[in-house]
Design a protein around this motif. Sequence first.
Motif, short mmCIF file in Angstrom:
data_model
loop_
_atom_site.label_atom_id
_atom_site.label_comp_id
_atom_site.label_asym_id
_atom_site.label_seq_id
_atom_site.Cartn_x
_atom_site.Cartn_y
_atom_site.Cartn_z
N UNK A 142 -8.45 -48.98 77.94
CA UNK A 142 -9.05 -49.40 76.68
C UNK A 142 -8.84 -48.31 75.64
N UNK A 143 -8.60 -48.75 74.40
CA UNK A 143 -8.47 -47.80 73.29
C UNK A 143 -9.12 -48.39 72.05
N UNK A 144 -9.64 -47.54 71.23
CA UNK A 144 -10.30 -47.99 70.00
C UNK A 144 -10.26 -46.85 69.00
N UNK A 145 -9.71 -47.16 67.83
CA UNK A 145 -9.68 -46.18 66.76
C UNK A 145 -10.82 -46.46 65.81
N UNK A 146 -11.70 -45.50 65.66
CA UNK A 146 -12.86 -45.66 64.78
C UNK A 146 -12.40 -45.69 63.33
N UNK A 147 -12.88 -46.70 62.60
CA UNK A 147 -12.55 -46.80 61.17
C UNK A 147 -13.45 -45.82 60.42
N UNK A 148 -13.10 -44.55 60.55
CA UNK A 148 -14.00 -43.49 60.12
C UNK A 148 -14.21 -43.49 58.61
N UNK A 149 -13.14 -43.74 57.84
CA UNK A 149 -13.25 -43.67 56.39
C UNK A 149 -12.91 -45.01 55.71
N UNK A 150 -12.92 -46.07 56.47
CA UNK A 150 -12.76 -47.40 55.89
C UNK A 150 -11.35 -47.82 55.59
N UNK A 322 -10.39 -40.61 64.52
CA UNK A 322 -10.95 -40.48 65.87
C UNK A 322 -10.55 -41.70 66.69
N UNK A 323 -9.98 -41.46 67.86
CA UNK A 323 -9.58 -42.54 68.77
C UNK A 323 -10.25 -42.31 70.12
N UNK A 324 -10.77 -43.39 70.69
CA UNK A 324 -11.40 -43.34 72.01
C UNK A 324 -10.47 -43.99 73.02
N UNK A 325 -10.20 -43.28 74.09
CA UNK A 325 -9.38 -43.80 75.18
C UNK A 325 -10.22 -43.89 76.44
N UNK A 326 -10.06 -44.95 77.20
CA UNK A 326 -10.82 -45.14 78.43
C UNK A 326 -9.96 -45.67 79.55
N UNK A 351 -10.44 -38.48 71.06
CA UNK A 351 -9.47 -37.53 70.51
C UNK A 351 -9.57 -37.53 69.00
N UNK A 352 -9.39 -36.39 68.41
CA UNK A 352 -9.42 -36.20 66.97
C UNK A 352 -8.03 -35.82 66.50
#
Length: 481
Positions: A142-150, A322-326, A351-352
């Motif tokens: 699973x991966x998800x990139x946080x929409x940190x700044x829109x 920021x991206x989350x990997x699982x 990860x940043x």
Amino acid sequence: MRKILLLSTVALLGACTVGPAYQGPPKVAADAAGFVRAPAGSTSATPGLARWWEGMGDPTLTRLVDDALAHSPTIDQATARIREAEAQLRQQRTGQLPSVSANATYLHAELPGVGLGGTGESGGNDESSGTQLNFYNLGANASWELDLFGGGRRGVEQRRATAEVRVADLADAQVSLSAQVAQAYVNLRDVQERIRLNAASTQLQERQIALQRQREARGTASRLDLERLQGELENTQAQAIPLGAQADAYRDQLAVLTGRTPGALDATLATVVPVPLPPATVAIGDPAALIAHRPDVRSAERQLAAGTAAIGVNKAKELPGIRFLGLLGLGGTSPADVFDLGKLTALAAPSLSWSFLDFGRARAATQASEAQRDQAEAQYRQTVLAALQDAEDALSRFGSTRAQLGQLVRAQETAGRAAALNRQRVAAGTSTLIDQLDIERQQLSAAIAVVQAKAQLSGSYIAVNKALGLGWTDRAERPAS
């Protein structure tokens, strides 16, 4: 406590949206009560009708326009572009969500000369025999990139505005197509009517020549008069040749506009009928309604909205991401390990990333999008001004052609009265039949001028409705999301 503080910070940053928020289009024209060039007495300020061609009272024209809107390849292309833009909008939306993929892995390795604690047949270490390794794994990534700044949200705004551009482009195609069909139909009826009147003029000239030959035989007319009449007849007959070709071209144009092959409408359009005329009063609305309704203006406004959102998309690329990997899986060195919950492997890896040293590439992209947004705003202003000019010019031509038609109708009536009076003189023996035929030819010339003026009036009516942006249907005010 630290975890709560970290999550709160991330949530606050996720609510941030960089880039300018779209504030709507600039105001280009001052509010006006009506159009400056609208002819008095023949127009009204009530909103125009979408199906304006029905006001011309010709069922054949209405069927042709409806067929074109339903079967024209131009409309099909515009509709396909809408589907493409809507799919891209959905793709952009789903890009905001986590991505999950399943995988099954089998790995077999033979490592020569590498001992991992095993023994050979002699009981000692045998590095030359090597080692065989099998690995089995079943799991999900699973991966998800946080929409940190829109940036992702601005991307959705951009795609939505682009899809709405395509909807406006479809409406613009409908406006142009309905006007093309109506103009081609008016041109056809004009040419057919002139062919009929040309044939009638030819018959009158042939009668004049026959009478002139009789007079020449009796010695009461010269050969010169006969040659003059013969030359006029040949000129009239020559005029009929290009008219026939024009009629064929307009029939073929109508066939293609309605999605048919050339010649498919020949039988349908063979019967000669009068040129359809506009209604006595034409509803035109006001400039504000034109700006709100005309498709090319709406398309330019949506392009401006898309350009504004693109600034935020590029601005977000200048900032950290920021991206989350699982990873979650079961596995081991035997096939049974993939069913053993004791062999569970789990990995979470945030990860940043931040390209802070890109030598200004990201900033240059933002500046380019800002310049493109300014271009879109200038294009919007130009589109609005051109639309207003188009409408004013069309209304001015409509008023002048209506006045011209009135004058030519009066001239035709005068020619008709002259022909009637001369028939009385012929009956009384004070005028010749050949003079009567000449007057009737003049009457036919006046009739041809009236037919052409009617076609010009109908053409200017078509131009008015096209300039007002009328002729499109409510396929969808908003694209599907």
